[in-house]
Design a protein around this motif. Structure first.
Motif, PDB file in Angstrom:
ATOM      1  N   GLY A 219      76.452 137.134 109.496  1.00  0.00           N
ATOM      2  CA  GLY A 219      75.845 137.402 108.509  1.00  0.00           C
ATOM      3  C   GLY A 219      76.831 137.924 107.437  1.00  0.00           C
ATOM      4  N   GLY A 222      78.424 134.958 105.980  1.00  0.00           N
ATOM      5  CA  GLY A 222      77.748 134.071 105.220  1.00  0.00           C
ATOM      6  C   GLY A 222      77.677 134.742 103.660  1.00  0.00           C
ATOM      7  N   VAL A 223      77.113 135.948 103.476  1.00  0.00           N
ATOM      8  CA  VAL A 223      77.240 136.383 102.265  1.00  0.00           C
ATOM      9  C   VAL A 223      78.505 136.373 101.204  1.00  0.00           C
ATOM     10  CG1 VAL A 223      76.975 138.771 100.878  1.00  0.00           C
ATOM     11  CG2 VAL A 223      75.460 138.326 103.022  1.00  0.00           C
ATOM     12  N   VAL A 226      79.030 132.535 100.208  1.00  0.00           N
ATOM     13  CA  VAL A 226      78.192 132.306  98.979  1.00  0.00           C
ATOM     14  C   VAL A 226      79.020 133.079  97.746  1.00  0.00           C
ATOM     15  CG1 VAL A 226      76.278 132.749  97.905  1.00  0.00           C
ATOM     16  CG2 VAL A 226      76.198 131.977 100.261  1.00  0.00           C
ATOM     17  N   ALA A 292      77.278 127.561 110.173  1.00  0.00           N
ATOM     18  CA  ALA A 292      76.810 128.897 110.260  1.00  0.00           C
ATOM     19  C   ALA A 292      76.218 129.373 108.843  1.00  0.00           C
ATOM     20  CB  ALA A 292      78.003 130.010 110.440  1.00  0.00           C
ATOM     21  N   VAL A 293      77.028 128.902 107.712  1.00  0.00           N
ATOM     22  CA  VAL A 293      76.406 128.858 106.257  1.00  0.00           C
ATOM     23  C   VAL A 293      76.424 127.609 105.873  1.00  0.00           C
ATOM     24  CG1 VAL A 293      76.582 130.092 104.128  1.00  0.00           C
ATOM     25  CG2 VAL A 293      77.455 131.244 106.247  1.00  0.00           C
ATOM     26  N   ASP A 294      75.480 126.962 105.459  1.00  0.00           N
ATOM     27  CA  ASP A 294      75.563 125.608 104.801  1.00  0.00           C
ATOM     28  C   ASP A 294      76.095 125.494 103.505  1.00  0.00           C
ATOM     29  OD1 ASP A 294      75.487 122.901 105.078  1.00  0.00           O
ATOM     30  OD2 ASP A 294      73.386 122.727 105.947  1.00  0.00           O
ATOM     31  N   VAL A 297      75.506 121.919 101.501  1.00  0.00           N
ATOM     32  CA  VAL A 297      74.210 122.066 100.558  1.00  0.00           C
ATOM     33  C   VAL A 297      74.335 122.654  99.528  1.00  0.00           C
ATOM     34  CG1 VAL A 297      71.814 122.089 100.805  1.00  0.00           C
ATOM     35  CG2 VAL A 297      73.088 121.364 102.848  1.00  0.00           C
TER      36      VAL A 297
END
Lengths: 508, 688
Positions: A219, A222-223, A226, A292-294, A297
């Motif tokens: 988590g 991921g943040v 991005v 885990a984090v796309d 895309v």
């Protein structure tokens, strides 16, 4: 560590020679200015010559190192130094070539543009320092150095945009640029801290190794990913962190706009490429398995949105410089295809296509902005109408501008045609049809607004009020050199593209 | 060691050089560029003869040559590679000699026809002739279909330039345009066929290129695909049965042939093309433009021989055109018009032979026709000089005594054209009909019947051919002079008489290379052309191989029948035609007997109203269609485009409004988009 360059064994830091040349040139500029510290008293010619020669030297050295194979698979493999904080490989050298060539063109053009201005030495020093930061960005191999290099290139840029400090537009643009940049930097550095929290490492390769071993921090990671992505969107002028670009490019002196929109953008991209492909390949699912984090895309979405926002907004502009600013945003979208289509089987080709597009873009976009600089020198106004019938008075410059614009649109008059073709092929290889469709639609649209300039220059009747009095030599030379390079890159594309593909493959 | 094959490219390059020289330096040369053309074509002729002798095994051991010389598009994996290459085998060697010979003679004759008549613009004329010869020669030695197509088009372009040479008058530009458009209509299909062949086989080679890796030719691949499965041969037939697909491809290419060789229904350009200078007509009719079509079919005969349908179509078009054009020739009043229709008719015979499996017969007729048709045109040119550019035969008469050289050579050509023994045309036309007959009788099923139909039409045309030919001879040369000009014609010089003499002797003798009936009767092996084409290093372009293909794939077989009786039949018909013409027109003061045909004559004079029909097709069908398309374009397509652009500009202005100029708005938007991305990719992505 000892590496071999063209048969000689030398210390590894010698491979950083292009960057060191830029540093030396900037220090030399400072030195020259200390002789006559009063503003405007140093010789513009000497300063411009030092800057041009310095960046040209950086360009040539980087090109030489690239040709003899330093840092590439066929000779030594990537040269890593300072505990992996910096790395010199094909990719970094390729981008130093881009930065060096753009800086040289800009410095050459600035000689005429700055004639009679105060604070010339400061200008050249800032350009060289920013170029130093950009060339270091190409080599940065850890999150910490990445951030430092990025700021090293950003801070001089803010000052350069505000170069006309008595001009309201210039100062306002700089302030907006600075505020948006501050916000972006904070997002970036916060993202870096989260990635560090998840992995406990800063060096890119080490981050990748650690992330696989620590699934419980997904988590936070991921943040972080991005936020880092958006931090780079600022540097490359991609949506949604592009807001500074039209303002800054329009308010800045035109050579600075050229510099920022070509070199700075390229530097942002090389850092993004390296970071995402060496630190986050498994996170994005490139090594197989569920991402885990796309972020692939996410980049695809950003690419498509960037293309549309940049090109559609460009289509409705009245001022040529602002149109070019938006087109620069649109081109960031094209280049993003390199990351967005990275899951293709032949990912070296995909990334190489983006790199080649940046190389060609370095010449054609710089040239276009320098033409605007020329127009500003002539004082003929900024809108499309003001360019009416310009070809009757300055046919050579108008022909060069036509080459730039058509090449930007992707017509087979310059290298922009093939690089766009390769990008299209890359989307086809990856099967990302939406990206390909967006590329086609936006290229078609871009032809509309680019040809408006061409139409104004060649087909409209001049209103007769503007008389061009001077033909500044160095500015002309820079424009013509850029045009020749753009055209030559069409037949010579095949000569250069293998080095881009090899450099790109080196990252995987 | 440099052999003759290293010089084959020069066969085409020399006339090309002449083209350049005439174009840029012709003004400064005493003969306005003719020298360059004459020297170049003489060189081409010498090289061609040398090539022919080498292929015959006389001047060298290598009797064939097929290599790619230059790759201009290097295809990667799975893409086609495009080459320029040279194929020299018995067929192309023979054709090179014919073309360069005729081109040389035409250049010489032009001295008399153009220079002596004080024409202007001669450098342009000789440049055109040079390029014309160069294109045709390069077309002849092309080793692949695309290269052939390119030079085929160049030939078309040159004919356009030369037919429209007198561009200040009204008729020639119009005729040139017509020739260009009509042949282009056929070439359109040819181009699709070329693309189709490359898409199907991945190669356009006529014959395999030997080397480190043998490159297969497309007729071979087609043969393999028919014999085995298409996949094994690596042939993509786009879901069609291979036989059907190859027929489609063959017919597409045939479109170009029908246009260039002036076959029904695209023959209408040829009579109009008479507007060009007469030497150009000779070149077009005998050796270049029109011959290109038939030569192409012969060149890729290994492909056509696989498809009975394509063969039947070729034979029927040929037979019908032979008869159809001959009937129109009967009523024409102008010398060159008669010859034009005779050309259409004679090429019909060649097509009939090719369709009927008589490959040798077609090549034979192509050869003899080149000689006697060039002769007839040059003879007509000589008459036209003498008559001060008056072409109507009714204003002539009695020229026999006043220009004997022209008369006797023209007579030789006419006897050849009419098919009177022992002149060249007899042997070749007889063999065409003979081949059509025996293959028609020998083949089973529909194709046999169709070939017999073609034969019947060809046979009837023999009578008409002989009739119009001698009507022309008698009206022009016999009887009493009907005008003052005919009583006192302008004399012609050596440069006219020389070529006429060469060709006159040729027209009488060239048939001896292949006297099949004599060979049959005497049992002596004097059918040289048969032997010439039957063997060769490149086995897939020999008639032996074609015979097998015809037997195996097309079901076309010869019947057992001697050549003497059919030969006698056609000879009798020809003699009957000559006799009829003698009776009606070989009188001191002939009258227009064709008037008695009444309505039929009107129809014939108007060429069966085909021109009117084609004009109607253009104005009655194409123009309304084009109007409808224009409406669609203006309304729907432009509407959509305009709609899209308004939407784009509207969208653009919206995007523009995001850029409000207020930094706090930017910061808000950036933060919001960050949140949005976090929500979509982190929260909704299931990472947290």
């Amino acid at each position: 560590m000892v590496v071999e360059i063209g048969g000689f064994a030398v210390a590894d830091w010698v491979t950083l020679a292009p960057t060191l040349v830029l540093v030396a040139a900037s220090l030399l500029v400072f030195l020259i200015d200390t002789v006559e510290p009063r503003p405007g008293s140093s010789s513009n010619a000497v300063l411009a010559a030092v800057t041009t020669v310095g960046s040209l030297l950086a360009f040539l050295v980087a090109g030489y190192l690239l040709v003899v194979g330093v840092g590439q698979e066929r000779v030594t493999g990537p040269v890593s130094m300072f505990n992996g904080q910096l790395v010199v490989d094909g990719m970094s050298l390729f981008f130093v070539v881009i930065v060096g060539s753009v800086t040289a063109l800009v410095a050459l053009a600035s000689y005429d543009y700055l004639a009679g201005e105060a604070y010339q030495a400061e200008y050249y020093a800032l350009v060289l320092l920013a170029a130093t930061g950009m060339s270091l960005m190409a080599s940065a191999n850890s999150l910490a150095t990445a951030f430092v290099c990025l700021e090293l290139s950003s801070l001089p840029s803010y000052a350069l945009v505000a170069f006309y400090k008595d001009n309201r537009g210039s100062v306002e643009a700089s302030l907006k640029y600075f505020l948006v940049g501050a916000l972006s930097s904070s997002v970036l550095v916060y993202g870096i801290s989260l990635v560090y929290a998840a992995s406990g490492r800063l060096q890119f390769g080490a981050v990748a190794e650690q992330l696989g071993a620590r699934p419980e921090f997904a988590g936070v990671l991921g943040v972080g990913v991005v936020m880092v992505l958006l931090g780079f969107a600022f540097k490359t002028a991609s949506v949604p962190f592009h807001f500074w670009a039209p303002e800054a490019y329009e308010g800045a002196p035109a050579p600075v706009s050229a510099f920022l929109s070509s070199a700075s953008k390229a530097a942002g991209f090389v850092l993004a490429f390296r970071l995402f492909l060496t630190a986050f390949p498994e996170v994005g699912g490139l090594a197989g398995g569920d991402p885990a984090v796309d972020w692939v895309v996410a980049v695809q979405v950003l690419a498509v949105v960037t293309m549309f926002v940049g090109n559609f907004a460009a289509a409705t502009q009245e001022k040529v410089k602002r149109m070019l600013a938006y087109s620069s945003v649109g081109h960031a979208g094209y280049v993003l295809i390199g990351l967005a289509a990275i899951s293709a089987p032949d990912s070296g080709f995909v990334l190489g296509a983006s790199m080649m597009h940046l190389l060609v873009y370095g010449f054609m976009n710089t040239g276009a902005f320098l033409f605007v600089a020329l127009a500003e020198q002539w004082g003929i106004g900024r809108t499309f109408q003001d360019f009416n019938g310009l070809s009757t008075q300055a046919p050579l410059a108008c022909a060069a501008m036509t080459v730039f614009l058509f090449s930007l649109a992707g017509l087979p008059i310059g290298g922009g045609f093939i690089s766009k073709l390769y990008l299209l092929a890359a989307t086809a290889k990856a099967g990302t049809w939406l990206l390909g469709a967006a590329l086609i639609v936006n290229s078609a649209l871009s032809l509309y607004y680019y040809s408006r300039v061409v139409k104004a220059m060649w087909f409209e009747e001049p209103d007769g009020t503007v008389e061009i009095e001077s033909y500044p030599t160095s500015l002309y030379a820079a424009v013509v050199i850029a045009a020749v390079a753009t055209v030559v890159l069409l037949p010579a594309f095949g000569l250069l593209s293998p080095s881009a593909f090899n450099a790109a493959s080196g990252l995987f | 060691m440099a052999g003759v094959y290293d010089f084959v490219p020069a066969v085409a390059l020399l006339p090309f050089l002449a083209f350049v020289v005439s174009l840029f330096a012709g003004e400064y040369m005493p003969k306005r560029g003719a020298e360059a053309g004459i020297i170049a074509t003489a060189g081409s002729l010498a090289l061609s003869v040398w090539t022919l002798l080498t292929v015959a095994g006389i001047t060298g051991p290598a009797t064939s040559f097929n290599e790619n010389l230059y790759t201009w598009v290097a295809g990667g994996e799975g893409a086609v590679t495009l080459n320029f290459g040279i194929l020299v085998d018995p067929l192309s060697a023979l054709m090179l000699v014919i073309v360069s010979l005729i081109a040389f003679l035409v250049h010489v004759f032009s001295l008399g026809y153009m220079n002596d008549e004080g024409e202007t613009g001669l450098p342009r004329y000789y440049a055109g002739l040079g390029l014309f010869s160069a294109s045709m020669l390069a077309f002849v030695f092309s080793n692949n279909l695309l290269m052939a197509f390119m030079f085929f088009e160049l030939v078309g372009l040159c004919s356009y330039l030369l037919i429209g040479f007198w561009f200040r008058e009204a008729a020639p530009p119009s005729a040139a345009k017509k020739a260009f458009l009509v042949t282009r209509f056929g070439d359109y299909f040819f181009l699709i066929g070329v693309v189709g062949v490359f898409a199907t086989f991945g190669t356009g080679l006529f014959a395999p290129v030997e080397g480190a890796e043998t490159l297969a030719s497309f007729p071979e691949l087609a043969e393999e695909a028919l014999a085995g499965s298409a996949e094994e041969a690596g042939v993509n037939t786009f879901g069609y049965d291979p036989g059907t697909w190859f027929t489609i491809l063959g017919l597409l290419v045939l479109g170009g042939v029908v246009g260039k060789s002036a076959q029904f229904p695209l023959h209408t350009w040829l009579p109009d093309a008479m507007e060009g200078p007469t030497p150009v007509s000779a070149l077009i009719h005998a050796a270049t433009m029109v011959a290109a079509g038939v030569y192409l079919v012969a060149r890729m005969y290994g492909f056509y021989a696989l498809s009975p349908t394509a063969l039947a179509v070729i034979a029927l078009i040929g037979g019908f055109t032979a008869l159809f054009a001959a009937t129109m020739g009967v009523v024409k009043q102008e010398l060159k018009q008669v010859l034009a229709y005779s050309t259409i008719s004679q090429y019909g015979y060649m097509m009939l032979a090719l369709g009927a499996g008589g490959y040798t017969a077609a090549v034979f007729h192509l050869t003899t026709h080149a000689v006697f048709k060039a002769l007839l045109f040059l003879g007509a040119g000589s008459v036209i000089i003498a008559m001060h550019h008056e072409e109507n035969m009714w204003t002539m008469g009695g020229l026999r005594d006043r220009m004997p050289v022209t008369y006797y050579t023209f007579l030789s050509g006419s006897l050849a054209l009419a098919g009177i023994v022992p002149f060249a045309g007899f042997w070749s036309k007889d063999e065409v009909l003979f081949e059509a007959l025996i293959h028609g009788l020998g083949s089973e099923g529909a194709i046999g019947t169709l070939l017999l139909v073609g034969y019947a039409m060809g046979l009837v045309a023999v009578f008409f051919t002989a009739f119009y030919t001698f009507r022309m001879v008698f009206l022009t040369f016999h009887g009493e002079p009907r005008t003052d000009t005919a009583r006192d014609p302008e004399p012609v010089r050596w440069n006219v008489k020389g070529p006429l003499t060469v060709l006159g002797i040729g027209a009488a003798t060239v048939g001896f290379i292949n006297m099949v009936p004599v060979a049959e009767v005497t049992g002596r092996e004097i059918d040289y052309l048969h032997k010439w084409l039957a063997h060769g290093d490149i086995s897939v372009t020999t008639t032996e191989h074609y015979g097998e293909l015809l037997h195996t794939f097309a079901g076309v077989d010869p019947a057992e029948l001697g050549p003497v009786a059919p030969g006698a039949v056609s000879l009798v018909l020809a003699l009957a035609g000559v006799g009829a013409a003698w009776k009606l027109y070989n009188v001191p003061d002939p009258e227009e007997h064709t008037d008695k045909l009444g309505g039929a004559k009107t129809v014939l004079m108007h060429n069966y109203y085909l021109d009117e029909f084609q004009v109607w097709l253009a104005t009655g069908v194409t123009v309304p269609l084009a109007r409808a398309a224009d409406k669609f374009d203006q309304g729907v397509v432009d509407g959509v485009v305009n709609g899209i652009s308004s939407v784009s500009l509207f969208g653009g202005s919206r995007f523009r409004r995001i850029q409000s100029g207020v930094v706090t708005n930017y910061a808000t938007l950036m933060t919001l988009s960050l949140v949005l991305l976090l929500v979509v990719f982190v929260v909704a992505g299931g990472v947290v």
